[in-house]
Every structure is written in C-alpha cells, then in structure tokens.
Scaffold this motif. Structure first.
Motif, mmCIF file in Angstrom:
data_model
loop_
_atom_site.group_PDB
_atom_site.id
_atom_site.type_symbol
_atom_site.label_atom_id
_atom_site.label_comp_id
_atom_site.label_asym_id
_atom_site.label_seq_id
_atom_site.Cartn_x
_atom_site.Cartn_y
_atom_site.Cartn_z
ATOM 1 N N VAL A 75 59.587 37.806 3.507
ATOM 2 C CA VAL A 75 59.621 36.345 3.496
ATOM 3 C C VAL A 75 59.244 35.874 2.101
ATOM 4 O O VAL A 75 58.231 36.306 1.541
ATOM 5 N N GLU A 76 60.054 34.986 1.530
ATOM 6 C CA GLU A 76 59.757 34.411 0.214
ATOM 7 C C GLU A 76 59.684 32.896 0.336
ATOM 8 O O GLU A 76 60.583 32.259 0.897
ATOM 9 N N VAL A 77 58.609 32.314 -0.167
ATOM 10 C CA VAL A 77 58.477 30.855 -0.201
ATOM 11 C C VAL A 77 59.317 30.309 -1.349
ATOM 12 O O VAL A 77 59.178 30.734 -2.499
ATOM 13 N N LEU A 78 60.187 29.370 -1.047
ATOM 14 C CA LEU A 78 61.028 28.737 -2.059
ATOM 15 C C LEU A 78 60.391 27.466 -2.597
ATOM 16 O O LEU A 78 60.537 27.144 -3.777
ATOM 17 N N SER A 79 59.711 26.736 -1.731
ATOM 18 C CA SER A 79 59.016 25.515 -2.149
ATOM 19 C C SER A 79 57.971 25.175 -1.088
ATOM 20 O O SER A 79 58.083 25.633 0.065
ATOM 21 N N PRO A 80 56.938 24.435 -1.477
ATOM 22 C CA PRO A 80 56.652 23.838 -2.778
ATOM 23 C C PRO A 80 55.935 24.833 -3.699
ATOM 24 O O PRO A 80 55.441 25.870 -3.228
ATOM 25 N N PRO A 81 55.830 24.519 -4.988
ATOM 26 C CA PRO A 81 55.221 25.453 -5.939
ATOM 27 C C PRO A 81 53.776 25.797 -5.622
ATOM 28 O O PRO A 81 53.345 26.937 -5.840
ATOM 29 N N GLU A 82 53.004 24.840 -5.070
ATOM 30 C CA GLU A 82 51.593 25.117 -4.803
ATOM 31 C C GLU A 82 51.406 26.172 -3.712
ATOM 32 O O GLU A 82 50.429 26.913 -3.713
ATOM 33 N N VAL A 83 52.370 26.244 -2.777
ATOM 34 C CA VAL A 83 52.280 27.281 -1.744
ATOM 35 C C VAL A 83 52.658 28.635 -2.335
ATOM 36 O O VAL A 83 52.036 29.660 -2.024
ATOM 37 N N ARG A 84 53.667 28.659 -3.188
ATOM 38 C CA ARG A 84 54.009 29.916 -3.875
ATOM 39 C C ARG A 84 52.799 30.425 -4.668
ATOM 40 O O ARG A 84 52.453 31.613 -4.616
ATOM 41 N N ALA A 85 52.121 29.509 -5.378
ATOM 42 C CA ALA A 85 50.961 29.902 -6.170
ATOM 43 C C ALA A 85 49.829 30.400 -5.275
ATOM 44 O O ALA A 85 49.136 31.370 -5.611
ATOM 45 N N GLU A 86 49.636 29.758 -4.132
ATOM 46 C CA GLU A 86 48.582 30.170 -3.197
ATOM 47 C C GLU A 86 48.819 31.593 -2.690
ATOM 48 O O GLU A 86 47.895 32.421 -2.652
ATOM 49 N N LEU A 87 50.050 31.894 -2.312
ATOM 50 C CA LEU A 87 50.357 33.226 -1.795
ATOM 51 C C LEU A 87 50.278 34.281 -2.897
ATOM 52 O O LEU A 87 49.805 35.402 -2.656
ATOM 53 N N ALA A 88 50.720 33.926 -4.099
ATOM 54 C CA ALA A 88 50.636 34.871 -5.213
ATOM 55 C C ALA A 88 49.185 35.193 -5.531
ATOM 56 O O ALA A 88 48.822 36.359 -5.766
ATOM 57 N N SER A 89 48.327 34.168 -5.510
ATOM 58 C CA SER A 89 46.909 34.374 -5.782
ATOM 59 C C SER A 89 46.266 35.241 -4.703
ATOM 60 O O SER A 89 45.476 36.149 -4.996
ATOM 61 N N ALA A 90 46.608 34.958 -3.444
ATOM 62 C CA ALA A 90 46.049 35.748 -2.346
ATOM 63 C C ALA A 90 46.505 37.199 -2.433
ATOM 64 O O ALA A 90 45.722 38.134 -2.192
ATOM 65 N N ALA A 91 47.772 37.413 -2.778
ATOM 66 C CA ALA A 91 48.292 38.774 -2.895
ATOM 67 C C ALA A 91 47.581 39.531 -4.020
ATOM 68 O O ALA A 91 47.256 40.725 -3.882
ATOM 69 N N ARG A 92 47.308 38.844 -5.145
ATOM 70 C CA ARG A 92 46.585 39.494 -6.234
ATOM 71 C C ARG A 92 45.168 39.874 -5.803
ATOM 72 O O ARG A 92 44.666 40.949 -6.144
ATOM 73 N N SER A 93 44.526 38.999 -5.039
ATOM 74 C CA SER A 93 43.171 39.289 -4.566
ATOM 75 C C SER A 93 43.155 40.517 -3.666
ATOM 76 O O SER A 93 42.256 41.366 -3.752
ATOM 77 N N VAL A 94 44.152 40.634 -2.799
ATOM 78 C CA VAL A 94 44.243 41.804 -1.921
ATOM 79 C C VAL A 94 44.471 43.071 -2.745
ATOM 80 O O VAL A 94 43.833 44.110 -2.522
ATOM 81 N N ALA A 95 45.378 42.966 -3.724
ATOM 82 C CA ALA A 95 45.655 44.131 -4.575
ATOM 83 C C ALA A 95 44.407 44.548 -5.344
ATOM 84 O O ALA A 95 44.096 45.747 -5.455
ATOM 85 N N ASP A 96 43.645 43.573 -5.881
ATOM 86 C CA ASP A 96 42.425 43.882 -6.620
ATOM 87 C C ASP A 96 41.397 44.562 -5.717
ATOM 88 O O ASP A 96 40.700 45.495 -6.138
ATOM 89 N N LEU A 97 41.311 44.080 -4.475
ATOM 90 C CA LEU A 97 40.361 44.665 -3.527
ATOM 91 C C LEU A 97 40.648 46.140 -3.298
ATOM 92 O O LEU A 97 39.744 46.987 -3.337
ATOM 93 N N TYR A 98 41.910 46.472 -3.077
ATOM 94 C CA TYR A 98 42.251 47.866 -2.788
ATOM 95 C C TYR A 98 42.173 48.741 -4.046
ATOM 96 O O TYR A 98 41.839 49.923 -3.958
ATOM 97 N N ARG A 99 42.459 48.154 -5.205
ATOM 98 C CA ARG A 99 42.306 48.929 -6.433
ATOM 99 C C ARG A 99 40.837 49.276 -6.662
ATOM 100 O O ARG A 99 40.495 50.404 -7.039
ATOM 101 N N ALA A 100 39.956 48.307 -6.429
ATOM 102 C CA ALA A 100 38.529 48.552 -6.590
ATOM 103 C C ALA A 100 38.037 49.596 -5.593
ATOM 104 O O ALA A 100 37.229 50.472 -5.921
ATOM 105 N N ALA A 101 38.547 49.513 -4.377
ATOM 106 C CA ALA A 101 38.148 50.492 -3.359
ATOM 107 C C ALA A 101 38.636 51.884 -3.722
ATOM 108 O O ALA A 101 37.924 52.877 -3.517
#
Length: 325
Positions: free
Chosen positions: A294-320
């Motif tokens: 699933v890809e969010v097309l709009s609005p930009p703030e939701v795309r940014a929210e999901l991108a930020s959340a995905a980075r946080s998850v990736a950082d968590l698992y990298r640290a682990a």
C-alpha cells in the motif's frame, strides 16, 4: 391477515394492559377505525375486551382474563428457536431461564410444527462475535443490569479508550445493548445521551435515587442517536492510496471502518486506488501493516508520517541487531 392481527391485539393487551387505540394502530400499521372493528370482532368471539374513551382511555381486557395462545404459524415457531446473539443470555445469567422458556414454548406449539422448530435450532446458528476479535475481557453486568431493571441512577468509575485516568460519572441508564459481541450501557448524563462500553467500567454502584429519564424516550430512541453519532462522525484526514490487487481483499477487511470510496475490484491492473478517512494523521499508521503493498499518494503529511514511523521501526531493529552482535 385479519386473524394474525386479532391475535397480535390479544397478545398486546395481555402483556401491556390498557393500550390506546392509536398506539395499537401504529404498531399494527392500520387505521384506528380498523382497530375498533377488530375489537368488535374479538368481543363477538367471546373475548371480554372493552374500550374507554377520554384522555386516559384505551382498550383493555377484563381483569383476570388470560388465554393460552398456541396459534403460532410454522415460520413463527421456527423464528423462536433461531436465537441470535446466544452469548448475550449467558452474560445476563439467563441461559437456564432461556432453556426452560423454550421447553415450555415447544410444549405449547401445535404438534405439526414441533419438528420444524427443533430442526431450525439444530440447523441455524447465529454467532454475533467478530472473527479474530482477540481475547475478550470478562464483563460483570450484574450492577448495570440491576440499575436498568430497578430504574435507579448509577455511579460509574470509567476509563475511556486511550486514557489512563479513571473518571467518575453519575448516569441515568436506559438499558444495555449487545453489538457484535460487545456490551454497552446506553444512559443519559446531565440529560444528554452517552454510550459506555461495559468492559471499560472499572466499578459501578447503584444509587438510591430513582432514574431520571427524559419523558417519552425509550432505549431504542437513545441507541439510534448514539449509533448515528458513532457512524456519522465528521470526516478527518482524507487519504488516497494505491493498493496491490493481490492484497485487496485483506486491505478492505482491515480498513473497512475507514474506507470512504471502495476500490475498483474489476480489471487486471497491478495497482488499484482507494480512499480513506482517518480522525488524525497518526491513525494512518494502520497502513504500515501492509508494508510495500500500500502506498499513500496524498496528502503529503500522511506520507511523511508513515515514512517517519518506518524509519523509527528500522532504527529499532538495527539497534537490536547491534546489541546481539
């Protein structure tokens, strides 16, 4: 049919006592004149029924008159044995009473209809709970039920969803409602309707004060208002997404409450477009469950929210992962 209507009038009078003619007409969807003709027919057949005119008048059976009604049709007898929301009886402590009542009804049925009624109970099962709804917290309905039937006010200690603090309310209960396996208390708080989920009630106490319901308002009226409030909440953030067709079925099931425009299920394109509404931007994180399907097309703030959340998850698992090295 007139015979069915006469039987319905007789049952209503037996259970309700005096009933205004206009109320009978509304319930049976006929004119008041027809009701009075039906009353004459009942009286002519030996039923001691009479009508009193005036402001407090109505139609009533002679005191002490009762009749055993066994004139159920085949469909009516089947309907009695197809029990929706069977878990509701257990939650109210009425399982034993239900079994006893059905045995009595079975004994009163006309003999030709008994096999059909018994077969209906064995061939039709209604389960009102959702699939994969998760473990359900045990709900103690005893005090809530006591308040409903005793017509008493109720003191609630209640925790709202997403809050840690327990709030205290004094409410005037109208009744209990079971919806999709979840119990709710429908009540007035300061003369305005409010819905309380039973499994969020931390404690409840019956008060000595009589209930203060709004005149002429019944449980069904209050539930209709509350149901609309839930289902017709104003839209929040409109989100447009594209979904891989091979994940479309699961996407529709998991986002059903947020979908505002159904995707086109026809065609053979790899991606299809859908539209959703969320009350606030972070709620759209639900879409992360679909990963890259699933890809969010709009609005930009939701795309940014999901991108930020995905980075946080990736950082968590990298640290682990580094911690395990």
């Amino acid at each position: 049919m007139k015979s069915d209507r006469l039987l319905s009038i007789l049952l209503l009078l037996q259970t309700r006592g005096r009933v205004p003619a206009h109320e009978l007409a509304d319930r049976l969807e006929v004119s008041v004149r027809t009701i009075y003709r039906d009353i004459e027919a009942l009286s002519a057949s030996g039923v001691p029924v009479y009508a009193e005119r005036g402001r407090h008048g109505g139609i009533e059976l002679l005191a002490g008159f009762r009749t055993d009604v066994t004139g159920l049709t085949a469909d009516e007898s089947r309907a009695l044995f197809i029990l929706a929301a069977q878990g509701a009886h257990a939650a109210l402590g009425l399982d034993a009473a239900l079994g006893s009542a059905l045995r009595k009804v079975m004994a009163a049925l006309p003999a030709p209809y008994r096999p059909a009624a018994e077969l209906a109970s064995r061939r039709i099962l209604v389960d009102a709970t959702r699939w994969k709804g998760g473990p359900q917290k045990a709900v103690d309905l005893e005090v809530l039920q006591d308040a409903v039937f005793a017509d008493r006010r109720l003191r609630l200690w209640y925790r709202h969803s997403g809050e840690r603090e327990v709030r205290t309310y004094t409410v005037d209960p109208y009744g209990l409602v079971a919806k999709a396996g979840v119990w709710y208390l429908a009540a007035d708080r300061r003369a305005k309707p409010q819905l309380f989920r039973a499994d969020r009630v931390r404690s409840a106490r019956l008060l000595d004060d009589p209930v203060r319901r709004r005149p002429g308002v019944e449980l069904a009226d209050v539930w209709e208002v509350l149901r609309r409030q839930v289902e017709e909440r104003p839209a929040g953030i409109d989100v447009t997404v594209r979904v891989r067709r091979d994940r479309l079925d699961m996407f529709q099931r998991m986002t059903a409450s947020s979908l505002t425009e159904l995707p086109d299920v026809e065609g053979d394109e790899e991606w299809v477009t859908a539209r959703l509404s969320y009350p606030f931007v972070p709620a759209a994180r639900q879409l992360l469950a679909f990963s890259d399907s699933v890809e969010v097309l709009s609005p930009p703030e939701v795309r940014a929210e999901l991108a930020s959340a995905a980075r946080s998850v990736a950082d968590l698992y990298r640290a682990a992962a580094r911690g395990h090295d």
